[in-house]
Scaffold this motif. Structure first.
Motif, PDB file in Angstrom:
ATOM      1  N   ALA A 169       5.374   9.304  11.385  1.00  0.00           N
ATOM      2  CA  ALA A 169       5.191  10.683  11.249  1.00  0.00           C
ATOM      3  C   ALA A 169       3.864  10.970  10.614  1.00  0.00           C
ATOM      4  CB  ALA A 169       6.506  11.034  10.384  1.00  0.00           C
ATOM      5  N   CYS A 170       3.332   9.876  10.128  1.00  0.00           N
ATOM      6  CA  CYS A 170       1.927  10.312   9.500  1.00  0.00           C
ATOM      7  C   CYS A 170       0.774   9.887  10.101  1.00  0.00           C
ATOM      8  CB  CYS A 170       2.126   9.523   8.314  1.00  0.00           C
ATOM      9  SG  CYS A 170       0.559   9.770   6.959  1.00  0.00           S
ATOM     10  N   LYS A 171       0.401   8.738  10.327  1.00  0.00           N
ATOM     11  CA  LYS A 171      -0.873   8.115  10.889  1.00  0.00           C
ATOM     12  C   LYS A 171      -1.953   8.590  10.382  1.00  0.00           C
ATOM     13  CE  LYS A 171       1.702   5.167  13.784  1.00  0.00           C
ATOM     14  NZ  LYS A 171       1.227   3.648  13.617  1.00  0.00           N
ATOM     15  N   GLU A 172      -1.890   9.165   9.339  1.00  0.00           N
ATOM     16  CA  GLU A 172      -3.145   9.283   8.590  1.00  0.00           C
ATOM     17  C   GLU A 172      -4.057   8.178   8.147  1.00  0.00           C
ATOM     18  OE1 GLU A 172      -5.013  11.810   7.937  1.00  0.00           O
ATOM     19  OE2 GLU A 172      -3.723  13.764   8.021  1.00  0.00           O
ATOM     20  N   TYR A 173      -5.177   8.271   7.796  1.00  0.00           N
ATOM     21  CA  TYR A 173      -5.972   7.282   7.535  1.00  0.00           C
ATOM     22  C   TYR A 173      -6.923   7.435   6.218  1.00  0.00           C
ATOM     23  CZ  TYR A 173      -9.639   9.889  10.148  1.00  0.00           C
ATOM     24  OH  TYR A 173     -10.234  10.715  10.500  1.00  0.00           O
ATOM     25  N   ARG A 205     -12.196   9.234   2.320  1.00  0.00           N
ATOM     26  CA  ARG A 205     -11.072  10.113   2.899  1.00  0.00           C
ATOM     27  C   ARG A 205      -9.689   9.468   2.426  1.00  0.00           C
ATOM     28  NH1 ARG A 205      -7.646  11.078   7.188  1.00  0.00           N
ATOM     29  NH2 ARG A 205      -7.832  13.151   8.117  1.00  0.00           N
ATOM     30  N   PRO A 206      -8.984  10.314   1.865  1.00  0.00           N
ATOM     31  CA  PRO A 206      -9.320  11.483   1.166  1.00  0.00           C
ATOM     32  C   PRO A 206     -10.338  11.385   0.038  1.00  0.00           C
ATOM     33  CG  PRO A 206      -7.288  10.552   0.313  1.00  0.00           C
ATOM     34  CD  PRO A 206      -7.643   9.906   1.291  1.00  0.00           C
ATOM     35  N   GLN A 207     -10.814  12.442  -0.386  1.00  0.00           N
ATOM     36  CA  GLN A 207     -11.769  12.325  -1.489  1.00  0.00           C
ATOM     37  C   GLN A 207     -11.274  12.331  -2.721  1.00  0.00           C
ATOM     38  OE1 GLN A 207     -14.142  16.062  -0.125  1.00  0.00           O
ATOM     39  NE2 GLN A 207     -15.789  14.816   0.447  1.00  0.00           N
ATOM     40  N   SER A 208     -10.003  12.293  -3.080  1.00  0.00           N
ATOM     41  CA  SER A 208      -9.590  12.087  -4.512  1.00  0.00           C
ATOM     42  C   SER A 208      -8.062  11.743  -4.459  1.00  0.00           C
ATOM     43  CB  SER A 208      -9.456  13.558  -5.197  1.00  0.00           C
ATOM     44  OG  SER A 208      -8.381  14.239  -4.823  1.00  0.00           O
ATOM     45  N   PHE A 209      -7.601  11.239  -5.550  1.00  0.00           N
ATOM     46  CA  PHE A 209      -6.232  10.660  -5.689  1.00  0.00           C
ATOM     47  C   PHE A 209      -5.210  11.797  -5.667  1.00  0.00           C
ATOM     48  CE2 PHE A 209      -8.326  11.152  -9.514  1.00  0.00           C
ATOM     49  CZ  PHE A 209      -7.255  11.739 -10.550  1.00  0.00           C
ATOM     50  N   ALA A 210      -5.575  13.134  -5.665  1.00  0.00           N
ATOM     51  CA  ALA A 210      -4.569  14.113  -5.569  1.00  0.00           C
ATOM     52  C   ALA A 210      -3.442  13.871  -4.568  1.00  0.00           C
ATOM     53  CB  ALA A 210      -5.080  15.395  -5.285  1.00  0.00           C
ATOM     54  N   THR A 244      -4.914   2.546   7.967  1.00  0.00           N
ATOM     55  CA  THR A 244      -4.103   3.530   8.738  1.00  0.00           C
ATOM     56  C   THR A 244      -2.612   3.423   8.149  1.00  0.00           C
ATOM     57  OG1 THR A 244      -5.656   3.610  10.540  1.00  0.00           O
ATOM     58  CG2 THR A 244      -3.609   4.411  10.714  1.00  0.00           C
ATOM     59  N   CYS A 245      -2.039   4.582   7.949  1.00  0.00           N
ATOM     60  CA  CYS A 245      -0.609   4.655   7.607  1.00  0.00           C
ATOM     61  C   CYS A 245       0.491   4.063   8.684  1.00  0.00           C
ATOM     62  CB  CYS A 245      -0.162   5.880   6.995  1.00  0.00           C
ATOM     63  SG  CYS A 245       1.616   6.210   6.515  1.00  0.00           S
ATOM     64  N   PRO A 246       1.139   3.208   8.670  1.00  0.00           N
ATOM     65  CA  PRO A 246       1.862   2.540   9.664  1.00  0.00           C
ATOM     66  C   PRO A 246       3.235   3.709   9.756  1.00  0.00           C
ATOM     67  CG  PRO A 246       1.669   0.993   7.949  1.00  0.00           C
ATOM     68  CD  PRO A 246       1.215   2.222   7.500  1.00  0.00           C
ATOM     69  N   ASN A 247       3.175   4.740   9.136  1.00  0.00           N
ATOM     70  CA  ASN A 247       4.692   5.687   9.125  1.00  0.00           C
ATOM     71  C   ASN A 247       4.164   6.423  10.403  1.00  0.00           C
ATOM     72  OD1 ASN A 247       6.581   7.620   9.058  1.00  0.00           O
ATOM     73  ND2 ASN A 247       5.693   8.589   7.277  1.00  0.00           N
ATOM     74  N   TRP A 259       0.738  -1.068  -0.206  1.00  0.00           N
ATOM     75  CA  TRP A 259       0.082  -0.098  -0.026  1.00  0.00           C
ATOM     76  C   TRP A 259       0.807   1.125   0.125  1.00  0.00           C
ATOM     77  CZ3 TRP A 259      -1.242   3.802   4.135  1.00  0.00           C
ATOM     78  CH2 TRP A 259      -2.414   4.280   3.891  1.00  0.00           C
ATOM     79  N   THR A 260       0.523   2.258  -0.704  1.00  0.00           N
ATOM     80  CA  THR A 260       1.048   3.450  -0.770  1.00  0.00           C
ATOM     81  C   THR A 260       0.031   4.555  -0.178  1.00  0.00           C
ATOM     82  OG1 THR A 260       2.555   3.077  -2.897  1.00  0.00           O
ATOM     83  CG2 THR A 260       2.330   5.322  -2.106  1.00  0.00           C
ATOM     84  N   CYS A 261       0.768   5.364   1.062  1.00  0.00           N
ATOM     85  CA  CYS A 261       0.028   6.351   1.791  1.00  0.00           C
ATOM     86  C   CYS A 261      -0.324   7.400   0.694  1.00  0.00           C
ATOM     87  CB  CYS A 261       0.379   6.480   2.674  1.00  0.00           C
ATOM     88  SG  CYS A 261      -0.350   8.087   3.691  1.00  0.00           S
ATOM     89  N   PRO A 262      -1.422   7.842   0.637  1.00  0.00           N
ATOM     90  CA  PRO A 262      -1.987   8.841  -0.280  1.00  0.00           C
ATOM     91  C   PRO A 262      -1.344  10.456   0.178  1.00  0.00           C
ATOM     92  CG  PRO A 262      -3.774   8.252   0.787  1.00  0.00           C
ATOM     93  CD  PRO A 262      -2.729   7.130   0.981  1.00  0.00           C
ATOM     94  N   TYR A 263      -1.008  10.136   1.615  1.00  0.00           N
ATOM     95  CA  TYR A 263      -0.779  11.569   2.314  1.00  0.00           C
ATOM     96  C   TYR A 263       0.720  11.773   2.375  1.00  0.00           C
ATOM     97  CZ  TYR A 263      -5.654  11.652   4.030  1.00  0.00           C
ATOM     98  OH  TYR A 263      -7.039  11.500   4.115  1.00  0.00           O
ATOM     99  N   CYS A 264       1.483  10.783   2.708  1.00  0.00           N
ATOM    100  CA  CYS A 264       2.789  10.911   3.145  1.00  0.00           C
ATOM    101  C   CYS A 264       3.703  10.273   1.673  1.00  0.00           C
ATOM    102  CB  CYS A 264       3.433  10.284   4.243  1.00  0.00           C
ATOM    103  SG  CYS A 264       3.340   8.656   4.581  1.00  0.00           S
TER     104      CYS A 264
END
Length: 241
Positions: free
Chosen positions: A52-56, A84-89, A47-50, A7-12
């Motif tokens: 420094a991130c922990k976004e979901y 969440r997030p609402q797009s792939f941006a 949930t991101c395992p990073n 998985w690649t986190c869309p946030y970090c």
């Protein structure tokens, strides 16, 4: 069955392996005499395992359901929602101009809902990038693109020119950027992908280069100060005035 997938986190943007400690899913099944029969909505939270991130992320999908002999979902998704997030941006750094970020993010958000509106925003975003980064402003987007041909590397120019040659996108590069044109989601994604490349190659690369050079200058300055300090602190030879 244990959960395990890449998985690649869309946030970090960190690549990781997701397991049961980072993932959960739930299915709501229903029939209620609907025209499509037995259906199920599956929601998935990752949930991101990073640390420094922990976004979901939260996604949901509507699929056909059946008992065979146990309850199961099958077939391709009839509908999919990115909650969440609402797009792939991809997240853009703060030093990218706000109008460019806004147009890019909105183009991503509505790519599937309205590809032609997405493409219109992407063309405006492309013009904004060229005008801001290169300081070039002309009456037509195609003229602005032509003006940077000698300023960019050949592969970047080829990517820009390739998108410009595609169907309605190419035909309307020479017209008002706010003109709504007919495109499909794949064509709209080509424009979005081009903008992501340009932001990475221009804004982000420039920022990273500047940071690296400033670090070199800083280290060199500290070394020079240490050398000066060591020289001035050495005891003077006997008899020296």
């Amino acid at each position: 069955m244990a959960t395990k997938f890449n998985w690649t986190c869309p946030y970090c943007s960190r690549d990781s392996t997701i397991t049961d400690s980072n993932y959960s899913s739930s299915v709501h099944s229903f029939d209620k005499d609907s025209k499509d029969g037995h259906l199920g909505v599956i929601t998935e939270v990752t949930t991101c395992p990073n640390n420094a991130c922990k976004e979901y992320t939260i996604v949901a999908a509507l699929r056909k359901a059946r008992y065979n002999p146990n309850f199961q979902l099958y077939g391709e998704s009839l509908l999919t929602w990115k909650l969440r997030p609402q797009s792939f941006a991809i997240p853009l750094p703060d030093y990218v101009p706000e109008p460019v970020k806004n147009d890019y993010e909105e183009a991503c958000l509505i790519r599937d809902l309205s590809p032609k509106a997405s493409a219109t925003l992407s063309r405006r975003c492309l013009q904004g990038v060229i005008r801001d980064y290169w300081g070039i402003s002309k009456s037509r987007l195609v003229d602005e693109i032509n003006a940077i041909e000698e300023k960019v590397d050949p592969i970047t120019w080829k990517a820009i020119d390739s998108v410009r040659s595609i169907g309605n996108i190419g035909a309307h590069m020479e017209k008002d950027i706010d003109l709504v044109i007919d495109v499909d989601p794949e064509e709209a994604q080509l424009l979005i992908g081009l903008i992501e490349i340009l932001i990475k190659d221009w804004y982000i690369a420039r920022h990273e280069r500047q940071k690296h050079l400033e670090k070199i200058i800083g280290v060199a300055g500290k070394k020079a100060e240490q050398k000066k300090s060591n020289t001035s602190s050495k005891p003077m030879p006997n008899g020296a005035a």
